[in-house]
Design a protein around this motif. Structure first.
Motif, PDB file in Angstrom:
ATOM      1  N   CYS A  19       3.756   1.394  -1.186  1.00  0.00           N
ATOM      2  CA  CYS A  19       4.659   1.317  -2.325  1.00  0.00           C
ATOM      3  C   CYS A  19       6.101   1.124  -1.913  1.00  0.00           C
ATOM      4  CB  CYS A  19       4.587   2.546  -3.212  1.00  0.00           C
ATOM      5  SG  CYS A  19       3.178   2.482  -4.259  1.00  0.00           S
ATOM      6  N   TYR A  25       7.247  -1.515  -1.303  1.00  0.00           N
ATOM      7  CA  TYR A  25       7.565  -2.775  -1.966  1.00  0.00           C
ATOM      8  C   TYR A  25       8.534  -2.569  -3.129  1.00  0.00           C
ATOM      9  CZ  TYR A  25       6.611  -6.989  -4.731  1.00  0.00           C
ATOM     10  OH  TYR A  25       6.725  -8.134  -5.463  1.00  0.00           O
ATOM     11  N   MET A  59      -3.135   0.049  -7.317  1.00  0.00           N
ATOM     12  CA  MET A  59      -1.940   0.606  -6.652  1.00  0.00           C
ATOM     13  C   MET A  59      -0.660   0.283  -7.415  1.00  0.00           C
ATOM     14  SD  MET A  59      -3.167  -0.315  -2.926  1.00  0.00           S
ATOM     15  CE  MET A  59      -4.902  -0.070  -2.609  1.00  0.00           C
ATOM     16  N   PRO A  60       0.241   1.248  -7.500  1.00  0.00           N
ATOM     17  CA  PRO A  60       1.425   1.060  -8.334  1.00  0.00           C
ATOM     18  C   PRO A  60       2.285  -0.132  -7.916  1.00  0.00           C
ATOM     19  CG  PRO A  60       1.558   3.094  -7.068  1.00  0.00           C
ATOM     20  CD  PRO A  60       0.181   2.587  -6.916  1.00  0.00           C
ATOM     21  N   ALA A  61       2.407  -0.366  -6.610  1.00  0.00           N
ATOM     22  CA  ALA A  61       3.245  -1.485  -6.190  1.00  0.00           C
ATOM     23  C   ALA A  61       2.617  -2.806  -6.609  1.00  0.00           C
ATOM     24  CB  ALA A  61       3.432  -1.458  -4.681  1.00  0.00           C
ATOM     25  N   LYS A  62       1.291  -2.809  -6.701  1.00  0.00           N
ATOM     26  CA  LYS A  62       0.624  -4.066  -7.048  1.00  0.00           C
ATOM     27  C   LYS A  62       0.806  -4.415  -8.518  1.00  0.00           C
ATOM     28  CE  LYS A  62      -2.609  -3.972  -3.283  1.00  0.00           C
ATOM     29  NZ  LYS A  62      -3.986  -3.971  -2.821  1.00  0.00           N
ATOM     30  N   ARG A 114       5.058 -10.151 -11.144  1.00  0.00           N
ATOM     31  CA  ARG A 114       6.078 -11.058 -10.617  1.00  0.00           C
ATOM     32  C   ARG A 114       5.455 -12.316 -10.023  1.00  0.00           C
ATOM     33  NH1 ARG A 114       9.332  -6.298  -7.489  1.00  0.00           N
ATOM     34  NH2 ARG A 114       9.673  -5.056  -9.349  1.00  0.00           N
ATOM     35  N   GLU A 115       4.407 -12.119  -9.228  1.00  0.00           N
ATOM     36  CA  GLU A 115       3.788 -13.279  -8.582  1.00  0.00           C
ATOM     37  C   GLU A 115       3.195 -14.230  -9.615  1.00  0.00           C
ATOM     38  OE1 GLU A 115       3.782 -14.231  -5.468  1.00  0.00           O
ATOM     39  OE2 GLU A 115       4.906 -12.506  -4.750  1.00  0.00           O
ATOM     40  N   ASP A 170      -5.743 -12.952  -3.351  1.00  0.00           N
ATOM     41  CA  ASP A 170      -5.817 -12.939  -1.891  1.00  0.00           C
ATOM     42  C   ASP A 170      -4.547 -12.371  -1.287  1.00  0.00           C
ATOM     43  OD1 ASP A 170      -8.342 -13.871  -1.511  1.00  0.00           O
ATOM     44  OD2 ASP A 170      -7.752 -15.967  -1.681  1.00  0.00           O
ATOM     45  N   LEU A 171      -3.436 -12.770  -1.861  1.00  0.00           N
ATOM     46  CA  LEU A 171      -2.148 -12.312  -1.334  1.00  0.00           C
ATOM     47  C   LEU A 171      -2.019 -10.796  -1.457  1.00  0.00           C
ATOM     48  CD1 LEU A 171       0.678 -13.161  -0.304  1.00  0.00           C
ATOM     49  CD2 LEU A 171       1.400 -13.184  -2.687  1.00  0.00           C
ATOM     50  N   LEU A 172      -2.423 -10.271  -2.595  1.00  0.00           N
ATOM     51  CA  LEU A 172      -2.261  -8.833  -2.825  1.00  0.00           C
ATOM     52  C   LEU A 172      -3.504  -8.035  -2.470  1.00  0.00           C
ATOM     53  CD1 LEU A 172      -0.495  -8.719  -6.313  1.00  0.00           C
ATOM     54  CD2 LEU A 172       0.511  -9.091  -4.110  1.00  0.00           C
ATOM     55  N   GLN A 173      -4.521  -8.724  -1.987  1.00  0.00           N
ATOM     56  CA  GLN A 173      -5.773  -8.029  -1.640  1.00  0.00           C
ATOM     57  C   GLN A 173      -6.342  -7.266  -2.837  1.00  0.00           C
ATOM     58  OE1 GLN A 173      -7.491  -7.802   1.695  1.00  0.00           O
ATOM     59  NE2 GLN A 173      -6.520  -9.777   1.367  1.00  0.00           N
ATOM     60  N   GLY A 212       3.650  -4.202 -10.180  1.00  0.00           N
ATOM     61  CA  GLY A 212       4.872  -4.994 -10.199  1.00  0.00           C
ATOM     62  C   GLY A 212       4.676  -6.316  -9.496  1.00  0.00           C
ATOM     63  N   ALA A 213       4.022  -6.282  -8.330  1.00  0.00           N
ATOM     64  CA  ALA A 213       3.852  -7.502  -7.552  1.00  0.00           C
ATOM     65  C   ALA A 213       3.007  -8.515  -8.314  1.00  0.00           C
ATOM     66  CB  ALA A 213       3.198  -7.167  -6.216  1.00  0.00           C
ATOM     67  N   LEU A 246      -5.691   5.327  -1.090  1.00  0.00           N
ATOM     68  CA  LEU A 246      -4.439   4.606  -0.845  1.00  0.00           C
ATOM     69  C   LEU A 246      -3.540   4.622  -2.076  1.00  0.00           C
ATOM     70  CD1 LEU A 246      -5.706   1.578   1.241  1.00  0.00           C
ATOM     71  CD2 LEU A 246      -4.471   3.581   2.020  1.00  0.00           C
ATOM     72  N   ILE A 299       0.830  -1.206   0.000  1.00  0.00           N
ATOM     73  CA  ILE A 299       0.000   0.000   0.000  1.00  0.00           C
ATOM     74  C   ILE A 299       0.862   1.253   0.000  1.00  0.00           C
ATOM     75  CG2 ILE A 299      -1.579   1.327   1.448  1.00  0.00           C
ATOM     76  CD1 ILE A 299      -2.984  -1.335   2.006  1.00  0.00           C
ATOM     77  N   GLY A 302       0.252   5.945  -2.260  1.00  0.00           N
ATOM     78  CA  GLY A 302       1.375   5.216  -2.848  1.00  0.00           C
ATOM     79  C   GLY A 302       2.131   6.066  -3.844  1.00  0.00           C
TER      80      GLY A 302
END
Ligand SMILES: Cc1ncc(COP(=O)(O)O)c(C=O)c1O
Lengths: 80, 555
Positions: free
Chosen positions: A22, A24, B468-471, B477-478, B526-529, B473-474, B66, A20, B70
């Motif tokens: 970022c 990460y 969300m920006p981090a998601k 990758r995941e 589920d992992l990343l909501q 990438g996540a 949120l 959330i 981010g």
């Protein structure tokens, strides 16, 4: 078993926090900087709350009890 | 706030642009309305011969906030890093002005550059992965690592095998390295060679090209057609041939870059209407007719409406019946880009016109590409004979561009004949049906899991919202860790907070592959909501839905 669950849960929470905010995608040194800042800010907020909230609550309580408790003095006496 | 307005609008029939239609909920375009079910069918009179279910769920407020938080964090760190680069505290790896350019207008200071340098670079590993096999239902990818946080990549030399490919526009599964198409193409290759080395107007007009154009015209149900070597250039070079100064282009806001470029190159006035919004289009048309050209007030020479069949980022299908009704009412022209819809939509795989059961003659310019459903390359334009004859002489990509490579032409001919059933089998028809089934199944399952999915329920492009920006990438990758190749999309291809993952379904996907993919998506979700949707679609299961009931149906 339970310990593992709790550990997993905490790790999951941490992961959500990473996503959330970022952090990460930040590089390790940025991440540690970010965590330091968040932890500091959070600690300061908690500490401030701990120090000042009770005082303010007491003051507010006194203030309101003065308004609602002080004014009806006469009426209360009449009713009585 | 919106609800009463819409209800009132539905209650009293208003004249709407399409003459015949007085609907309850006009267009059924629902962005939002939290707390209600999205189950709206278009009620636009008798224009639609089939239900048109298209929904865009609103971004939940908390998620939006949120997401901005981010971006805020990333921006702050971006400034910090830029500062450090400027003062040479860290090595500067990005492009900078040379010493002698220092006093000129800065080149790398706008937001887009900042974004690329400080935000995109951090998650760049999810894009541009080289693949090393045919992009069919499964694909092999080259493994790569980065030791300097995505500034450079090195290949480990290993190949990740058997990744389920959810990203290629291989709608009908014709991207193959065996089978009839490949054999036919190989035969033509040994007969004609690969290159043509000349343009159509000189020595590059092969009998194969003529055959292809006749076939395309028959496939589309138009008088005549012309094929080009590149889909992008088909748009960007033919629109300038069709309209020019003194003409008006009405373009959907989410049109593909090729259409935008073509419109700009043409020199015509461009006005943008809201995505798939017929009120907005009608207003622009009305204004154009009433007011004419600015200042001179002369009438526009031509008015051209530019729309796409399936919008590749939103997964929405154009409201073609209404567009055609409007076009007829206001006597304008219609340019339909069927890049994603040709082959992928309609009972016979003939695109949106077939999907809605309309007459191809009603669309003035039918454009499409062979890149997607046909597993080849190039584009076409179909329409009246006069139009095509005109384009043959005036279009830049007809005059100056080298013509299509013969094996590619053969791939298109074979796959198109297959779809039409002219190869004597029902394989093509089955592919079209398989794709439709896969699409419905995949979309339904994702919705049940609680993801926010955009677009029409029949569109094989399925955007899943990540926000969300981090998601971004996540997620990439995941999913790759779980051996599934997906495409993730962020700014500038989408609005900044509406980052998404985009799945493209294919007839080549088997049920098992889709189930595997869905299982992994569920896990990652589920992992990343990611299950943001607040519209649990109760009517489908007719019971409250939760993870456990879902898992029962899993195997
Ligand atoms: C709507 C649209 N038009 C045109 C093109 C360009 O086609 P091509 O890739 O064949 O050049 C695309 C490609 O993505 C597209 O989506």
């Amino acid at each position: 078993m339970d310990i593992k669950h709790v550990k997993d849960y905490i790790y999951w929470l941490y992961y959500q926090y990473l996503l959330i905010t970022c952090s990460y995608v930040l590089e390790p040194w940025e991440q540690s900087m970010f965590h330091t800042i968040t932890v500091t800010v959070f600690a300061m907020v908690v500490y401030t709350a701990y120090v000042f909230v009770p005082i303010h609550v007491r003051l507010a309580f006194e203030f309101f009890s003065q308004i609602f408790g002080g004014q009806p003095d006469s009426t209360v006496s009449i009713v009585n | 706030m919106e609800r009463p307005g819409r209800a009132a609008l539905g209650a009293q029939p208003r004249a709407n642009g399409c003459g015949a239609a007085h609907g309850a909920l006009r267009n059924g375009f629902v962005r939002g309305l939290p707390g209600t079910q999205i189950n709206h069918v278009v009620h636009n009179g008798g224009l639609y011969k089939r239900p048109f279910n298209e929904a865009f769920e609103e971004t939940p407020m908390l998620v939006a906030v949120l997401t901005y938080v981010g971006y805020g964090v990333l921006t702050l760190f971006g400034y910090l890093r830029d500062f450090m680069r400027q003062w040479k505290i860290e090595k500067c790896q990005n492009a900078i002005e040379r010493e002698e350019q220092k006093d000129f207008v800065p080149l790398y200071q706008d937001f887009e550059n900042f974004y690329t340098r400080n935000l995109y670079m951090r998650i760049r590993d999810s894009w541009n992965r080289p693949i090393c096999s045919v992009p069919g239902a499964k694909v092999d990818m080259m493994e790569r690592v980065s030791h300097d946080y995505n500034w450079t990549f090195t290949y480990t030399g290993k190949v990740i095998k058997g990744i389920i490919n959810m990203g290629s526009y291989n709608y009908l599964g014709f991207a193959q390295n065996n089978g009839t198409c490949q054999q036919a193409a190989a035969k033509v290759l040994s007969q004609y060679g690969a290159g043509v080395c000349s343009s159509r107007q000189e020595m590059g007009n092969l009998d194969k090209h003529e055959e292809l154009e006749k076939l395309v015209a028959r496939f589309l149900g138009v008088e005549s057609a012309m094929a080009y070597g590149m889909g992008f250039a088909t748009n960007s070079m033919n629109i300038p041939a069709l309209v020019g100064k003194g003409c008006l282009i009405l373009s959907d806001e989410l049109n593909h870059a090729s259409l935008v470029l073509g419109a700009r190159l043409s020199g015509a006035t461009i006005r943008i209407f809201k995505h798939n919004n017929m009120q907005s289009l009608e207003k622009l048309l009305k204004d154009a007719i009433v007011h004419g050209q600015p200042r001179t007030r002369r009438p526009w020479k031509k008015i051209l409406i530019l729309v796409e069949g399936i919008y590749s980022m939103e997964g929405s299908i154009v409201r073609l019946p209404e567009v055609i009704a409007l076009k007829k009412k206001y006597k304008s022209y219609l340019y339909l880009d069927e890049a994603h819809s040709i082959g992928a939509l309609g009972p016979n795989g003939r695109g949106v016109v077939d999907y809605f059961g309309l007459n191809p003659e009603d669309v003035d310019v039918m454009m499409g590409t062979f890149t997607k459903s046909f597993g080849a390359a190039g584009g076409y334009i179909g329409g009246k004979k006069e139009l095509i004859d005109y384009l043959r002489t005036y279009s830049h990509s007809a005059v100056y561009a080298t013509s299509l490579s013969p094996p590619v032409v053969e791939q298109i001919i074979t796959s198109m004949k297959c779809i039409m059933g002219e190869d004597g089998t029902t394989f093509g028809k089955e592919c079209v049906q398989q794709l439709a089934e896969n699409t419905r199944y995949f979309r339904r399952r994702l919705k049940e899991m609680g993801f926010i999915i955009y677009g029409n329920e029949d569109s094989p492009v399925v955007p899943l919202m990540l926000y969300m920006p981090a998601k971004i990438g996540a997620f990439g990758r995941e999913m790759l860790k779980r051996n599934i190749g997906v495409v993730v999309v962020g700014f500038p291809a989408t609005p900044i907070i509406e980052s998404r993952a985009r799945f493209c379904l294919s007839a080549a996907h088997t049920k098992e592959m889709l189930d595997t993919a869905l299982k992994e998506i569920n896990e990652v979700g589920d992992l990343l909501q990611l299950k943001y949707s607040r519209h649990r679609l109760v009517p489908l299961l007719d019971r409250p839905f939760d993870e456990t009931t879902y898992e029962e149906t899993e195997d």
